[in-house]
Design a protein around this motif. Structure first.
Motif, mmCIF file in Angstrom:
data_model
loop_
_atom_site.group_PDB
_atom_site.id
_atom_site.type_symbol
_atom_site.label_atom_id
_atom_site.label_comp_id
_atom_site.label_asym_id
_atom_site.label_seq_id
_atom_site.Cartn_x
_atom_site.Cartn_y
_atom_site.Cartn_z
ATOM 1 N N GLU A 215 -6.881 -20.345 -22.083
ATOM 2 C CA GLU A 215 -5.852 -21.390 -22.016
ATOM 3 C C GLU A 215 -4.905 -21.135 -20.845
ATOM 4 O O GLU A 215 -4.569 -22.053 -20.092
ATOM 5 N N ARG A 216 -4.494 -19.880 -20.663
ATOM 6 C CA ARG A 216 -3.615 -19.530 -19.533
ATOM 7 C C ARG A 216 -4.313 -19.750 -18.193
ATOM 8 O O ARG A 216 -3.665 -20.064 -17.197
ATOM 9 N N MET A 217 -5.630 -19.592 -18.168
ATOM 10 C CA MET A 217 -6.401 -19.811 -16.940
ATOM 11 C C MET A 217 -6.697 -21.295 -16.712
ATOM 12 O O MET A 217 -7.279 -21.654 -15.689
ATOM 13 N N GLY A 218 -6.335 -22.142 -17.677
ATOM 14 C CA GLY A 218 -6.608 -23.569 -17.556
ATOM 15 C C GLY A 218 -8.038 -23.947 -17.897
ATOM 16 O O GLY A 218 -8.513 -25.008 -17.499
ATOM 17 N N LEU A 219 -8.729 -23.098 -18.646
ATOM 18 C CA LEU A 219 -10.131 -23.342 -18.975
ATOM 19 C C LEU A 219 -10.355 -23.742 -20.431
ATOM 20 O O LEU A 219 -11.478 -24.030 -20.824
ATOM 21 N N ALA A 220 -9.293 -23.747 -21.229
ATOM 22 C CA ALA A 220 -9.378 -24.164 -22.628
ATOM 23 C C ALA A 220 -8.016 -24.726 -23.024
ATOM 24 O O ALA A 220 -6.989 -24.390 -22.425
ATOM 25 N N GLU A 221 -8.045 -25.590 -24.026
ATOM 26 C CA GLU A 221 -6.797 -26.192 -24.501
ATOM 27 C C GLU A 221 -6.862 -26.315 -26.016
ATOM 28 O O GLU A 221 -7.866 -26.784 -26.572
ATOM 29 N N GLU A 222 -5.784 -25.878 -26.678
ATOM 30 C CA GLU A 222 -5.716 -26.015 -28.132
ATOM 31 C C GLU A 222 -5.245 -27.438 -28.439
ATOM 32 O O GLU A 222 -4.125 -27.813 -28.100
ATOM 33 N N THR A 223 -6.106 -28.228 -29.053
ATOM 34 C CA THR A 223 -5.785 -29.630 -29.330
ATOM 35 C C THR A 223 -5.176 -29.817 -30.708
ATOM 36 O O THR A 223 -4.597 -30.873 -30.981
ATOM 37 N N GLY A 224 -5.297 -28.817 -31.543
ATOM 38 C CA GLY A 224 -4.739 -28.844 -32.888
ATOM 39 C C GLY A 224 -4.897 -27.464 -33.495
ATOM 40 O O GLY A 224 -5.499 -26.593 -32.879
ATOM 41 N N PRO A 225 -4.369 -27.243 -34.693
ATOM 42 C CA PRO A 225 -4.525 -25.929 -35.309
ATOM 43 C C PRO A 225 -6.003 -25.566 -35.491
ATOM 44 O O PRO A 225 -6.734 -26.260 -36.189
ATOM 45 N N GLY A 226 -6.437 -24.529 -34.803
ATOM 46 C CA GLY A 226 -7.813 -24.077 -34.907
ATOM 47 C C GLY A 226 -8.824 -24.940 -34.173
ATOM 48 O O GLY A 226 -10.023 -24.749 -34.329
ATOM 49 N N GLN A 227 -8.342 -25.897 -33.386
ATOM 50 C CA GLN A 227 -9.243 -26.790 -32.650
ATOM 51 C C GLN A 227 -9.011 -26.595 -31.150
ATOM 52 O O GLN A 227 -7.887 -26.671 -30.671
ATOM 53 N N TRP A 228 -10.093 -26.380 -30.430
ATOM 54 C CA TRP A 228 -10.010 -26.082 -29.013
ATOM 55 C C TRP A 228 -10.947 -26.990 -28.224
ATOM 56 O O TRP A 228 -12.045 -27.288 -28.681
#
Length: 153
Positions: free
Chosen positions: A84-97
């Motif tokens: 997420e910090r690298m901009g390669l993943a995003e948490e869209t909701g609790p436990g959802q990526w």
């Protein structure tokens, strides 16, 4: 002719078997330490391989996955935060990526860049810093100050 699958996976497995026979199996502490090193790595890791496998369409739902070893789960969550910090993943909701579609390619390029930087550092060991240097943009014919160092013998 040797099968491609054996070259890519079989040789590695055979080498691992030989090392295990010679040195003995890895301890639990060594396995945990290696896993923790992968969490912040700027390269494609086995944690990433598992994430890509579990999210073939780019969506990863952790609550739908069976609970594994708590150390593995903590490392996986830490890796998702690092991505997420690298901009390669995003948490869209609790436990959802949502995972970047080009995750593997981008991380492999980052790993190659890291290898190049390490090689350059080894090559520059013992050299002196030279300068001042200026960068020239050949397209716009402008001159800009350089940020960094150059080495020479």
């Amino acid at each position: 002719m040797i099968a491609r699958d054996y070259i890519s996976h079989g040789l590695r497995a055979r080498a691992a078997d030989l090392i295990t026979r010679e040195l003995g199996p890895e301890t639990e502490i060594e396995v945990t330490r290696k896993l923790q090193q992968e969490v912040m790595a700027e390269r494609f890791t086995r944690l990433d391989r598992a994430i890509v496998r579990d999210a073939p369409d780019g969506a990863l739902e952790l609550s739908a996955m069976p609970a594994r070893d708590p150390v593995w789960q903590a490392a996986r969550m830490g890796r998702l935060r690092a991505l997420e910090r690298m901009g390669l993943a995003e948490e869209t909701g609790p436990g959802q990526w949502q995972i970047d579609a080009a995750l593997e390619a981008k991380l492999r390029r980052m790993g190659e860049r890291g290898d190049i930087i390490k090689t350059m550092h080894r090559a520059c060991r013992g050299w002196t810093v030279a300068g001042p240097w200026r960068l020239h943009d050949l397209r716009s014919r402008t001159e800009q100050p350089a940020a960094g160092r150059a080495c020479r013998r």
